[in-house]
Scaffold this active site. Structure first.
Site, PDB file in Angstrom:
ATOM      1  N   ASP A  66       0.866  -1.174   0.000  1.00  0.00           N
ATOM      2  CA  ASP A  66       0.000   0.000   0.000  1.00  0.00           C
ATOM      3  C   ASP A  66       0.901   1.222   0.000  1.00  0.00           C
ATOM      4  O   ASP A  66       1.945   1.248   0.645  1.00  0.00           O
ATOM      5  CB  ASP A  66      -0.984  -0.003   1.168  1.00  0.00           C
ATOM      6  CG  ASP A  66      -0.321   0.000   2.538  1.00  0.00           C
ATOM      7  OD1 ASP A  66      -0.185   1.091   3.125  1.00  0.00           O
ATOM      8  OD2 ASP A  66       0.043  -1.084   3.021  1.00  0.00           O
ATOM      9  N   GLU A 153      -8.562   4.623  11.683  1.00  0.00           N
ATOM     10  CA  GLU A 153      -7.559   4.630  12.749  1.00  0.00           C
ATOM     11  C   GLU A 153      -7.607   5.990  13.429  1.00  0.00           C
ATOM     12  O   GLU A 153      -8.172   6.943  12.907  1.00  0.00           O
ATOM     13  CB  GLU A 153      -6.167   4.349  12.181  1.00  0.00           C
ATOM     14  CG  GLU A 153      -5.733   5.289  11.060  1.00  0.00           C
ATOM     15  CD  GLU A 153      -4.401   4.882  10.453  1.00  0.00           C
ATOM     16  OE1 GLU A 153      -3.378   5.006  11.153  1.00  0.00           O
ATOM     17  OE2 GLU A 153      -4.399   4.457   9.276  1.00  0.00           O
TER      18      GLU A 153
END
Length: 267
Positions: A66, A153
């Site tokens: 990623d 997050e």
């Protein structure tokens, strides 16, 4: 549908060719002074390899990356040749920011025939609906793309320091998942971290999970949680990319990966 079928068959052929040239698995602990990962993708490495004890990412057959703007220029041909099977690319965050490298990476990865998807970094100062619309404005709906990803997050933003409660977070996140899922025809994957998952009891959310766990196997850090992807390192090395890059493993075998692609690609 005919175009989609051809695309899936093409991706399955890529998987089959990669499996055919996969070298034998390396030592369970990696090696080579922290450079050689071993396992099924020996060209990938890690500057700070972990001493895995409860389950080893390097023995998984399918690995990916990623990325965001911080990876700079990428030689996607070398990345793919090194055995990378997928890439998740940062597209947006909040309701007004887009990653300046997203469009370039999106085009370049496609030109290299790399299965790729886009992810959105969630901010708690915007509604789920606002953020869903921002993501849709910036990410093309292209046949053959991986499912979208919602990155949940705790943020460290000065502009958005608040921390809503679990009920509010999950309510607004589900709004995002519903809107984006309808637009792309695939319900987004949820990426999350150990502390955020625990603080907000995310296990009851309806989604596939991509779990960050860089110090132990997900079955230890997320007991009982099924997952599709495991982010196991933030200090990975990949031919074609300068500097550190996040490394990820798919939960199943190469055959499982081909089947997953056949059902989870945007149509």
């Amino acid at each position: 549908m005919r175009h989609f079928t051809k695309l899936v068959l093409g991706l399955m052929l890529i998987v089959a060719v990669a499996c055919a040239r996969t070298p034998p698995r390396g030592p369970a602990g990696g090696g080579g002074g922290g450079v050689y990962v071993g396992g099924t993708v020996p060209e990938l490495g890690d500057r700070k390899p972990h001493a895995w004890r409860n389950g080893h990412p390097y023995n998984h057959q399918v690995h990916g990356i990623d990325i965001s703007r911080w990876q700079g220029s990428i030689d996607w041909g070398r990345v793919r040749a090194a055995g990378v099977s997928f890439a998740f690319i940062k597209a947006t965050e909040g309701g007004d920011h887009s990653d300046p490298s997203f469009q370039r990476y999106w085009r370049e990865a496609a030109a290299a025939r790399m299965p790729r998807g886009a992810y959105h970094y969630y901010y708690f100062c915007r509604s789920g609906a606002e953020q869903a619309q921002w993501f849709i404005r910036n990410v093309p709906r292209e046949i053959g793309s991986l499912p979208p990803v919602l990155d949940l997050e705790w943020t460290n933003s000065r502009n958005c320091p608040g921390r809503p409660g679990p009920a509010e977070i999950k309510r607004e996140a589900n709004v995002f998942l519903d809107i984006v899922g309808r637009h792309y025809g695939q319900r987004p994957i949820i990426y999350t971290t150990v502390d955020f998952y625990r603080d907000n009891r995310l296990g009851d959310m309806r989604a596939e999970f991509w779990l960050r766990s860089v110090a132990d196997h997900p079955r230890m850090t997320y007991p009982g949680q099924n997952w599709a992807f495991w982010q196991y390192s933030g200090t990975g090395t990949v031919p074609g990319i300068q500097g550190d890059v996040d490394l990820n493993a798919f939960a199943g075998t190469s055959s499982d990966w081909a089947r997953w692609l056949s059902t989870r690609l945007t149509r």
